[in-house]
Write a protein that holds these residues in place. Sequence first.
Motif, PDB file in Angstrom:
ATOM      1  N   ASP A  68      49.236  -7.149  26.110  1.00  0.00           N
ATOM      2  CA  ASP A  68      48.432  -7.247  27.328  1.00  0.00           C
ATOM      3  C   ASP A  68      49.196  -6.957  28.609  1.00  0.00           C
ATOM      4  O   ASP A  68      48.591  -6.631  29.632  1.00  0.00           O
ATOM      5  CB  ASP A  68      47.732  -8.607  27.416  1.00  0.00           C
ATOM      6  CG  ASP A  68      48.695  -9.789  27.356  1.00  0.00           C
ATOM      7  OD1 ASP A  68      49.923  -9.562  27.392  1.00  0.00           O
ATOM      8  OD2 ASP A  68      48.207 -10.935  27.279  1.00  0.00           O
TER       9      ASP A  68
ATOM     10  N   ARG B  70      48.989 -11.544  21.592  1.00  0.00           N
ATOM     11  CA  ARG B  70      48.710 -10.872  22.862  1.00  0.00           C
ATOM     12  C   ARG B  70      48.500  -9.366  22.688  1.00  0.00           C
ATOM     13  O   ARG B  70      48.453  -8.621  23.660  1.00  0.00           O
ATOM     14  CB  ARG B  70      49.843 -11.139  23.849  1.00  0.00           C
ATOM     15  CG  ARG B  70      50.038 -12.627  24.154  1.00  0.00           C
ATOM     16  CD  ARG B  70      51.121 -12.880  25.172  1.00  0.00           C
ATOM     17  NE  ARG B  70      50.766 -12.333  26.474  1.00  0.00           N
ATOM     18  CZ  ARG B  70      51.564 -12.402  27.548  1.00  0.00           C
ATOM     19  NH1 ARG B  70      52.755 -12.975  27.447  1.00  0.00           N
ATOM     20  NH2 ARG B  70      51.175 -11.884  28.690  1.00  0.00           N
TER      21      ARG B  70
ATOM     22  N   THR C  38      46.424  -6.070  22.349  1.00  0.00           N
ATOM     23  CA  THR C  38      45.082  -5.675  22.787  1.00  0.00           C
ATOM     24  C   THR C  38      44.570  -4.440  22.058  1.00  0.00           C
ATOM     25  O   THR C  38      43.362  -4.298  21.843  1.00  0.00           O
ATOM     26  CB  THR C  38      45.068  -5.384  24.297  1.00  0.00           C
ATOM     27  OG1 THR C  38      45.927  -4.258  24.581  1.00  0.00           O
ATOM     28  CG2 THR C  38      45.538  -6.607  25.090  1.00  0.00           C
ATOM     29  N   HIS C  39      45.464  -3.514  21.710  1.00  0.00           N
ATOM     30  CA  HIS C  39      45.067  -2.264  21.057  1.00  0.00           C
ATOM     31  C   HIS C  39      46.132  -1.839  20.048  1.00  0.00           C
ATOM     32  O   HIS C  39      47.309  -2.220  20.157  1.00  0.00           O
ATOM     33  CB  HIS C  39      44.900  -1.120  22.071  1.00  0.00           C
ATOM     34  CG  HIS C  39      43.787  -1.297  23.042  1.00  0.00           C
ATOM     35  ND1 HIS C  39      43.889  -2.128  24.133  1.00  0.00           N
ATOM     36  CD2 HIS C  39      42.543  -0.733  23.096  1.00  0.00           C
ATOM     37  CE1 HIS C  39      42.760  -2.081  24.825  1.00  0.00           C
ATOM     38  NE2 HIS C  39      41.933  -1.250  24.219  1.00  0.00           N
TER      39      HIS C  39
ATOM     40  N   PRO D  68      40.700  -1.086  19.594  1.00  0.00           N
ATOM     41  CA  PRO D  68      40.948  -2.433  20.124  1.00  0.00           C
ATOM     42  C   PRO D  68      41.138  -3.413  18.974  1.00  0.00           C
ATOM     43  O   PRO D  68      40.738  -3.140  17.828  1.00  0.00           O
ATOM     44  CB  PRO D  68      39.671  -2.742  20.913  1.00  0.00           C
ATOM     45  CG  PRO D  68      38.618  -1.905  20.266  1.00  0.00           C
ATOM     46  CD  PRO D  68      39.312  -0.649  19.803  1.00  0.00           C
ATOM     47  N   VAL D  69      41.738  -4.547  19.269  1.00  0.00           N
ATOM     48  CA  VAL D  69      41.997  -5.551  18.237  1.00  0.00           C
ATOM     49  C   VAL D  69      40.717  -5.969  17.538  1.00  0.00           C
ATOM     50  O   VAL D  69      40.699  -6.174  16.310  1.00  0.00           O
ATOM     51  CB  VAL D  69      42.699  -6.780  18.867  1.00  0.00           C
ATOM     52  CG1 VAL D  69      42.638  -7.978  17.927  1.00  0.00           C
ATOM     53  CG2 VAL D  69      44.151  -6.456  19.176  1.00  0.00           C
ATOM     54  N   SER D  70      39.624  -6.083  18.277  1.00  0.00           N
ATOM     55  CA  SER D  70      38.362  -6.517  17.677  1.00  0.00           C
ATOM     56  C   SER D  70      37.911  -5.565  16.566  1.00  0.00           C
ATOM     57  O   SER D  70      37.377  -6.001  15.543  1.00  0.00           O
ATOM     58  CB  SER D  70      37.274  -6.627  18.748  1.00  0.00           C
ATOM     59  OG  SER D  70      37.061  -5.372  19.381  1.00  0.00           O
TER      60      SER D  70
END
Length: 353
Positions: A136, A162, A164-165, A184-186
């Motif tokens: 991040d 932490r 993010t991608h 992205p992490v999601s």
Amino acid sequence: MSTADLKSIATGTPAAQPKDFPAMLTAWLPEIKRALPKHLNADRMSRIALTAFRRTPKLGQCDPRSVFAAVIQASQLGLEPDTLGRSFLIPYGKKTKTAQGWRTVMECQFVPGWKGLVDLMNRSGQGSAWTGAVFDADHFDYQLGDSPFVRHIPQGEDDQARITHFYAVGRAKGSEWPVVEVWPVSKVKKHRDRYNKVGEDHYSFANFEMYGRKVVLLQVLKYMPCSPELATAMALSDAAEIGAQNINLDDAIAGTWTPVPDDNEGSDGGKGADPGAAADAGKDKDAAGDPGAGQPATTVIDVIADLEKYTDGEKMALYVDAQSDEIKQDERLTKAYKKRLDELSAATRKSGK
């Protein structure tokens, strides 16, 4: 020892068969030497394999022939197991049908890591590839379309919580544009939850960065020139995730392994690989008593209802993968799939299988 001698051992001939993996390494070192590329040393590979074996106690529960077959496969690809993350020897629990019914046996699977895949791509001379994790606090920018690029300036953060991608970049030799993939992490977690069949035992929960980097790298490698070694490594990675690797000693020695699922076998464990793509070969498998096997359902509600009928995580994964993209991307299905997977994992642990 000749290849014929090794094949006779692989088929069950009892004469002079080493009883465990360390004994196999000693007795069959010439076969490892024959399988290795010129730039690797057989004695070094043998020592590394033995170290990996001793660091993972569950490998001692595996059929030693499956461990040796995995080492031969690693040797043929030139990827040292358990060294800098290039490849791994993973103990994997499989439910196998016998005359006495279903029983769980342990076998070893060879799983290439993301570093091994990058090594094979770069080694081929047909292109190069890289993958990274973005935290991040990093300076990060990217663009897709007709002028893709990735700019990443790390700021020293290494806390996996932490991230993010994840991204991967590949450039084929002579190509004007790179191949870029950014998730992205999601999206990585959603991918993991869709294909993971072992719940929180999946290795990504302890090594999320390594998992995420490999997932996006596999997406890029689909569009890159592929050497035979890289194609084999990608197929091995995909097959390990769904429990369909099935490397036997005979195929490993002959170099004839292909990812063909065994209709009589399922999987119930393993902290192994992650899929670059679902195994399409498994979708058409004829499994008696397998509700809706390989058949697309009408709506996401139908699919969610069907999940409750499954008692085998592998078959459930194949069923879900057979659905349309619209259904597979529905968050309701993702949540229901993960819930059912956790229930199956809990039932397996409770039964002691």
